[in-house]
Scaffold this motif. Structure first.
Motif, PDB file in Angstrom:
ATOM      1  N   GLY A 165       0.797  -1.219   0.000  1.00  0.00           N
ATOM      2  CA  GLY A 165       0.000   0.000   0.000  1.00  0.00           C
ATOM      3  C   GLY A 165       0.833   1.274   0.000  1.00  0.00           C
ATOM      4  O   GLY A 165       0.340   2.346   0.336  1.00  0.00           O
ATOM      5  N   LEU A 166       2.121   1.168  -0.396  1.00  0.00           N
ATOM      6  CA  LEU A 166       2.987   2.350  -0.340  1.00  0.00           C
ATOM      7  C   LEU A 166       2.532   3.448  -1.293  1.00  0.00           C
ATOM      8  O   LEU A 166       2.754   4.625  -1.047  1.00  0.00           O
ATOM      9  CB  LEU A 166       4.438   1.966  -0.646  1.00  0.00           C
ATOM     10  CG  LEU A 166       5.223   1.377   0.528  1.00  0.00           C
ATOM     11  CD1 LEU A 166       6.638   1.034   0.097  1.00  0.00           C
ATOM     12  CD2 LEU A 166       5.257   2.353   1.698  1.00  0.00           C
ATOM     13  N   ASP A 167       1.883   3.056  -2.399  1.00  0.00           N
ATOM     14  CA  ASP A 167       1.401   4.075  -3.341  1.00  0.00           C
ATOM     15  C   ASP A 167       0.279   4.900  -2.706  1.00  0.00           C
ATOM     16  O   ASP A 167       0.236   6.121  -2.849  1.00  0.00           O
ATOM     17  CB  ASP A 167       0.943   3.440  -4.665  1.00  0.00           C
ATOM     18  CG  ASP A 167      -0.038   2.290  -4.452  1.00  0.00           C
ATOM     19  OD1 ASP A 167      -0.148   1.775  -3.317  1.00  0.00           O
ATOM     20  OD2 ASP A 167      -0.688   1.889  -5.431  1.00  0.00           O
ATOM     21  N   ALA A 168      -0.606   4.218  -1.963  1.00  0.00           N
ATOM     22  CA  ALA A 168      -1.695   4.934  -1.286  1.00  0.00           C
ATOM     23  C   ALA A 168      -1.150   5.780  -0.144  1.00  0.00           C
ATOM     24  O   ALA A 168      -1.662   6.871   0.131  1.00  0.00           O
ATOM     25  CB  ALA A 168      -2.740   3.947  -0.778  1.00  0.00           C
ATOM     26  N   ALA A 169      -0.094   5.295   0.522  1.00  0.00           N
ATOM     27  CA  ALA A 169       0.499   6.057   1.622  1.00  0.00           C
ATOM     28  C   ALA A 169       1.046   7.386   1.124  1.00  0.00           C
ATOM     29  O   ALA A 169       0.933   8.413   1.801  1.00  0.00           O
ATOM     30  CB  ALA A 169       1.611   5.241   2.278  1.00  0.00           C
ATOM     31  N   ALA A 170       1.623   7.397  -0.077  1.00  0.00           N
ATOM     32  CA  ALA A 170       2.186   8.629  -0.624  1.00  0.00           C
ATOM     33  C   ALA A 170       1.097   9.677  -0.824  1.00  0.00           C
ATOM     34  O   ALA A 170       1.237  10.834  -0.413  1.00  0.00           O
ATOM     35  CB  ALA A 170       2.904   8.343  -1.945  1.00  0.00           C
ATOM     36  N   GLY A 171      -0.020   9.278  -1.441  1.00  0.00           N
ATOM     37  CA  GLY A 171      -1.125  10.214  -1.658  1.00  0.00           C
ATOM     38  C   GLY A 171      -1.686  10.723  -0.343  1.00  0.00           C
ATOM     39  O   GLY A 171      -1.940  11.921  -0.184  1.00  0.00           O
ATOM     40  N   ALA A 172      -1.839   9.819   0.639  1.00  0.00           N
ATOM     41  CA  ALA A 172      -2.379  10.207   1.947  1.00  0.00           C
ATOM     42  C   ALA A 172      -1.442  11.179   2.657  1.00  0.00           C
ATOM     43  O   ALA A 172      -1.890  12.127   3.308  1.00  0.00           O
ATOM     44  CB  ALA A 172      -2.605   8.967   2.813  1.00  0.00           C
ATOM     45  N   ALA A 173      -0.134  10.957   2.521  1.00  0.00           N
ATOM     46  CA  ALA A 173       0.835  11.845   3.167  1.00  0.00           C
ATOM     47  C   ALA A 173       0.726  13.261   2.595  1.00  0.00           C
ATOM     48  O   ALA A 173       0.684  14.239   3.337  1.00  0.00           O
ATOM     49  CB  ALA A 173       2.250  11.302   2.995  1.00  0.00           C
ATOM     50  N   PHE A 174       0.654  13.382   1.263  1.00  0.00           N
ATOM     51  CA  PHE A 174       0.535  14.720   0.664  1.00  0.00           C
ATOM     52  C   PHE A 174      -0.774  15.385   1.085  1.00  0.00           C
ATOM     53  O   PHE A 174      -0.805  16.582   1.395  1.00  0.00           O
ATOM     54  CB  PHE A 174       0.639  14.661  -0.857  1.00  0.00           C
ATOM     55  CG  PHE A 174       2.051  14.491  -1.344  1.00  0.00           C
ATOM     56  CD1 PHE A 174       3.040  15.379  -0.968  1.00  0.00           C
ATOM     57  CD2 PHE A 174       2.402  13.432  -2.166  1.00  0.00           C
ATOM     58  CE1 PHE A 174       4.355  15.228  -1.385  1.00  0.00           C
ATOM     59  CE2 PHE A 174       3.707  13.266  -2.595  1.00  0.00           C
ATOM     60  CZ  PHE A 174       4.686  14.164  -2.205  1.00  0.00           C
ATOM     61  N   LEU A 175      -1.852  14.610   1.122  1.00  0.00           N
ATOM     62  CA  LEU A 175      -3.140  15.161   1.566  1.00  0.00           C
ATOM     63  C   LEU A 175      -3.024  15.677   3.007  1.00  0.00           C
ATOM     64  O   LEU A 175      -3.458  16.796   3.318  1.00  0.00           O
ATOM     65  CB  LEU A 175      -4.246  14.101   1.461  1.00  0.00           C
ATOM     66  CG  LEU A 175      -5.645  14.544   1.915  1.00  0.00           C
ATOM     67  CD1 LEU A 175      -6.180  15.653   1.010  1.00  0.00           C
ATOM     68  CD2 LEU A 175      -6.627  13.372   1.919  1.00  0.00           C
ATOM     69  N   GLY A 176      -2.407  14.873   3.873  1.00  0.00           N
ATOM     70  CA  GLY A 176      -2.252  15.268   5.269  1.00  0.00           C
ATOM     71  C   GLY A 176      -1.385  16.504   5.437  1.00  0.00           C
ATOM     72  O   GLY A 176      -1.621  17.324   6.316  1.00  0.00           O
ATOM     73  N   LEU A 177      -0.369  16.644   4.570  1.00  0.00           N
ATOM     74  CA  LEU A 177       0.556  17.767   4.714  1.00  0.00           C
ATOM     75  C   LEU A 177      -0.036  19.082   4.217  1.00  0.00           C
ATOM     76  O   LEU A 177       0.246  20.141   4.760  1.00  0.00           O
ATOM     77  CB  LEU A 177       1.871  17.459   3.995  1.00  0.00           C
ATOM     78  CG  LEU A 177       2.676  16.325   4.649  1.00  0.00           C
ATOM     79  CD1 LEU A 177       3.843  15.908   3.765  1.00  0.00           C
ATOM     80  CD2 LEU A 177       3.185  16.730   6.030  1.00  0.00           C
ATOM     81  N   VAL A 178      -0.887  19.030   3.168  1.00  0.00           N
ATOM     82  CA  VAL A 178      -1.489  20.288   2.692  1.00  0.00           C
ATOM     83  C   VAL A 178      -2.751  20.620   3.495  1.00  0.00           C
ATOM     84  O   VAL A 178      -3.227  21.747   3.452  1.00  0.00           O
ATOM     85  CB  VAL A 178      -1.840  20.292   1.178  1.00  0.00           C
ATOM     86  CG1 VAL A 178      -0.597  20.107   0.340  1.00  0.00           C
ATOM     87  CG2 VAL A 178      -2.881  19.268   0.835  1.00  0.00           C
ATOM     88  N   TRP A 179      -3.274  19.654   4.244  1.00  0.00           N
ATOM     89  CA  TRP A 179      -4.531  19.820   4.991  1.00  0.00           C
ATOM     90  C   TRP A 179      -4.602  21.138   5.786  1.00  0.00           C
ATOM     91  O   TRP A 179      -5.578  21.872   5.687  1.00  0.00           O
ATOM     92  CB  TRP A 179      -4.727  18.612   5.905  1.00  0.00           C
ATOM     93  CG  TRP A 179      -6.090  18.470   6.474  1.00  0.00           C
ATOM     94  CD1 TRP A 179      -6.531  18.945   7.675  1.00  0.00           C
ATOM     95  CD2 TRP A 179      -7.211  17.805   5.866  1.00  0.00           C
ATOM     96  NE1 TRP A 179      -7.847  18.608   7.858  1.00  0.00           N
ATOM     97  CE2 TRP A 179      -8.295  17.912   6.766  1.00  0.00           C
ATOM     98  CE3 TRP A 179      -7.407  17.138   4.652  1.00  0.00           C
ATOM     99  CZ2 TRP A 179      -9.548  17.381   6.503  1.00  0.00           C
ATOM    100  CZ3 TRP A 179      -8.654  16.603   4.391  1.00  0.00           C
ATOM    101  CH2 TRP A 179      -9.707  16.726   5.296  1.00  0.00           C
ATOM    102  N   PRO A 180      -3.563  21.458   6.594  1.00  0.00           N
ATOM    103  CA  PRO A 180      -3.652  22.692   7.394  1.00  0.00           C
ATOM    104  C   PRO A 180      -3.714  23.960   6.534  1.00  0.00           C
ATOM    105  O   PRO A 180      -4.127  25.002   7.019  1.00  0.00           O
ATOM    106  CB  PRO A 180      -2.354  22.698   8.218  1.00  0.00           C
ATOM    107  CG  PRO A 180      -1.741  21.361   8.051  1.00  0.00           C
ATOM    108  CD  PRO A 180      -2.308  20.736   6.826  1.00  0.00           C
ATOM    109  N   ARG A 181      -3.293  23.874   5.272  1.00  0.00           N
ATOM    110  CA  ARG A 181      -3.320  25.051   4.397  1.00  0.00           C
ATOM    111  C   ARG A 181      -4.658  25.186   3.677  1.00  0.00           C
ATOM    112  O   ARG A 181      -4.886  26.144   2.966  1.00  0.00           O
ATOM    113  CB  ARG A 181      -2.199  24.975   3.349  1.00  0.00           C
ATOM    114  CG  ARG A 181      -0.814  24.850   3.944  1.00  0.00           C
ATOM    115  CD  ARG A 181      -0.250  26.199   4.358  1.00  0.00           C
ATOM    116  NE  ARG A 181      -0.710  26.609   5.679  1.00  0.00           N
ATOM    117  CZ  ARG A 181      -0.166  26.219   6.835  1.00  0.00           C
ATOM    118  NH1 ARG A 181       0.859  25.421   6.843  1.00  0.00           N
ATOM    119  NH2 ARG A 181      -0.637  26.636   7.987  1.00  0.00           N
ATOM    120  N   LEU A 182      -5.543  24.199   3.850  1.00  0.00           N
ATOM    121  CA  LEU A 182      -6.824  24.222   3.126  1.00  0.00           C
ATOM    122  C   LEU A 182      -7.937  24.873   3.949  1.00  0.00           C
ATOM    123  O   LEU A 182      -9.088  24.862   3.549  1.00  0.00           O
ATOM    124  CB  LEU A 182      -7.229  22.796   2.728  1.00  0.00           C
ATOM    125  CG  LEU A 182      -6.265  22.100   1.760  1.00  0.00           C
ATOM    126  CD1 LEU A 182      -6.712  20.673   1.482  1.00  0.00           C
ATOM    127  CD2 LEU A 182      -6.147  22.865   0.444  1.00  0.00           C
TER     128      LEU A 182
END
Lengths: 250, 107
Positions: A165-182
């Protein structure tokens, strides 16, 4: 320093380490694919050490593996990496002043992940943002290069990282990192527009174009001066409440 | 020249080109960073690129769009972020959902 200071400082390091591990693990796949594409160990290692931009490296060996001319591999790799050129503008207030070896290394470490962890930290905490950039950049650089060697040596014995599931982890990580800026409405609308454009163009344009057009959408959206007082910080405002990026201390 | 040598030339060329690309943003002069429009656009472009990257990584399969194990994984990540879960929990949960669905043969 406020009571929140040390906690946020830790959050930057925690995020840096988890992103480094998840991203570094992907290098095993790069190393194996590169050798399978016909590059030798030294060429594979050189790509990770010198180019150091995951998507571009996969594209480079993909072209060579498909029998394409190395000049085409060079062009594809460079084109896919153009987005790295934007990140320095957002990072400048965080990493400056820098000169000499620090500037040289900082430039090499300017990638999606280091930028994402830096901007995920609170806007008023420059120390945390700087920590996020350097810890992520150095962490990924070490792991990405070490694990590239492992992948190249193991070759076809390396499994598929998507099994874990490393491919899904990458997308989730980017989502989590931009989250506070949204939390900023303009940033949210712009980012969703950029996502829609990127996905719509994916089936009809060569790789690399969708994200370049998405960046262009953001330039257009950011051009008009906001009527409210949020002039300088639209899209980069501090979240009103503690968020996931604060590292999880309840 | 052999194709082995051409590959080396392309690697070194790609490295130099990438370093120059990465350095472009860092070369913005100090006074330009005081321009609110540039600061605003830089922030929006960064957020848009990173979220766009997450979307492409989740839904693209080569040139085509595809809904597979990655989409439910990202949805779970979104719910966890909304519930203010710690970052590491979000990332691990997304990986576990995708890996689990694939192991079960559902996606």
């Amino acid at each position: 320093m406020t009571r929140l200071g040390p906690r946020r400082f830790n959050a930057a390091r925690q995020q840096a380490l988890s992103v480094s591990l998840a991203t570094g693990a992907y290098a095993i796949s790069f190393g194996a694919l590169s050798v399978a594409a016909g590059l030798d160990l030294w060429q594979t290692v050189a790509l990770s050490l010198l180019v150091f931009s995951g998507g571009s490296q996969f594209a480079f060996v993909g072209v060579v593996g498909a029998g394409g001319h190395p000049a085409v591999a060079f062009a594809t790799s460079t084109f896919l990496g153009l987005r790295n050129g934007f990140y320095g503008v957002a990072l400048a207030p965080i990493v400056r002043p820098w000169r000499g070896p620090r500037a040289w290394w900082g430039t090499q470490l300017t990638i999606d992940e280091s930028t994402a962890v830096a901007i995920a930290q609170p806007e008023n905490d420059l120390e945390a943002r700087r920590t996020g950039f350097w810890w992520t950049g150095v962490g990924i650089y070490i792991l990405w290069n070490a694990i590239t060697v492992v992948g190249a040596l193991l070759g076809e014995r390396v499994g598929d990282p998507t099994t874990w599931g490393l491919d899904a982890a990458a997308g989730a990580a980017f989502l989590g990192l931009v989250w506070p800026r949204l939390t900023d409405r303009r940033a949210l609308v712009t980012a969703l527009g950029a996502v829609a454009v990127a996905l719509a163009l994916t089936p009809v344009t060569p790789a690399g174009i969708p994200l370049m057009v998405a960046a262009f959408v953001a330039v257009i959206a950011g051009w008009p001066t906001p009527r409210s007082r949020a002039t300088a910080s639209a899209g980069d405002r501090q979240p009103a409440a503690p968020s996931a990026s604060d590292g999880g201390t309840p | 020249m052999t194709s082995y040598m051409w590959t080396w030339i392309a690697i070194v060329g790609a490295a130099v080109a990438m370093w120059l690309v990465k350095s472009v943003g860092h070369r913005v002069p100090e006074h330009a960073l005081e321009n609110p429009r540039l600061v605003r656009i830089a922030a929006l472009v960064t957020v848009s690129l990173l979220l766009g990257l997450a979307a492409v990584q989740t839904f693209a399969s080569g040139q085509s769009l595809q809904v597979d194990a990655r989409a439910p994984a990202l949805a779970v990540a979104g719910v966890l972020l909304w519930r203010r879960a710690p970052f590491i929990v979000v990332v691990v949960a997304a990986a576990a959902v995708a890996a689990g669905l694939r192991a079960l043969g559902w996606a």
